[in-house]
Design a protein around this motif. Structure first.
Motif, PDB file in Angstrom:
ATOM      1  N   ARG A 256      -4.892  43.195 -10.844  1.00 42.14           N
ATOM      2  CA  ARG A 256      -3.459  43.397 -10.601  1.00 42.14           C
ATOM      3  C   ARG A 256      -2.657  42.431 -11.454  1.00 42.14           C
ATOM      4  NH1 ARG A 256      -5.507  43.866  -5.372  1.00 42.14           N
ATOM      5  NH2 ARG A 256      -5.198  45.955  -4.528  1.00 42.14           N
TER       6      ARG A 256
ATOM      7  N   ARG B   9       1.285  41.145 -11.487  1.00 45.83           N
ATOM      8  CA  ARG B   9       2.503  41.232 -10.687  1.00 45.83           C
ATOM      9  C   ARG B   9       3.653  40.520 -11.378  1.00 45.83           C
ATOM     10  NH1 ARG B   9       2.204  39.811  -4.959  1.00 45.83           N
ATOM     11  NH2 ARG B   9       3.831  41.364  -4.906  1.00 45.83           N
ATOM     12  N   HIS B  10       4.851  41.016 -11.109  1.00 46.17           N
ATOM     13  CA  HIS B  10       6.106  40.427 -11.596  1.00 46.17           C
ATOM     14  C   HIS B  10       6.165  40.350 -13.123  1.00 46.17           C
ATOM     15  CE1 HIS B  10       7.062  39.438  -7.479  1.00 46.17           C
ATOM     16  NE2 HIS B  10       5.911  38.803  -7.370  1.00 46.17           N
TER      17      HIS B  10
ATOM     18  N   GLY C  34       8.659  46.119  -9.070  1.00 46.82           N
ATOM     19  CA  GLY C  34       8.713  44.762  -8.527  1.00 46.82           C
ATOM     20  C   GLY C  34      10.143  44.377  -8.208  1.00 46.82           C
TER      21      GLY C  34
ATOM     22  N   HIS D  41       4.742  45.793 -10.988  1.00 49.07           N
ATOM     23  CA  HIS D  41       3.433  45.409 -10.479  1.00 49.07           C
ATOM     24  C   HIS D  41       2.465  46.475 -10.976  1.00 49.07           C
ATOM     25  CE1 HIS D  41       5.555  42.583  -8.056  1.00 49.07           C
ATOM     26  NE2 HIS D  41       5.877  43.404  -7.081  1.00 49.07           N
TER      27      HIS D  41
END
Length: 126
Positions: A7, A9-10, A85, A108
């Motif tokens: 993953r 993220r952001h 996100g 994300h």
């Protein structure tokens, strides 16, 4: 036998632009996906390349942990998706004292790799 997930993220790429790149590799062999991403002109291709490479490394670690043999050429991008996100809200000055809002969107990104035989078993059971 081995399913691995990675993953990111952001990341400061809009989900719409990231989905264009993810659609190129969904369902492809993991090594083929890396080759496609290496030469894709989109800006989102580089972080997604690193994400797929990370998922391959995660599969290798998981196979070693479970004492299984892993052939990386058998890994397939089973699922890949982009979620929205947090949105960074910024303001831009405009004429006559006004301000317009600019949304800086984040994403994300999730990539799931499975071995080809495991993917076939899941499809057969469904």
């Amino acid at each position: 036998m081995v399913e691995s997930t990675a993953r990111l993220r952001h990341i400061r790429i809009t989900p719409q632009k990231a989905r264009r790149v993810i659609d190129l590799v969904r369902g492809k062999n993991a090594q083929e996906a890396l080759a496609i991403l290496k030469f894709a002109p989109q800006a989102a291709a580089e972080p997604i390349f690193k994400l797929v490479a990370s998922a391959i490394a995660n599969a290798r670690v998981k196979a070693d942990k479970e004492n299984l043999r892993l052939n990386e050429d058998e890994l397939v991008v089973a699922r890949a998706f982009v979620d929205e996100g947090a949105t960074l809200k910024r303001f831009r000055p405009r004429a006559q004292g006004r301000a317009f809002r600019i949304n800086k969107r984040t994403s994300h990104i999730t990539v799931v790799l499975q071995t080809a035989d495991e993917l076939a078993a899941v499809k057969k059971g469904a």
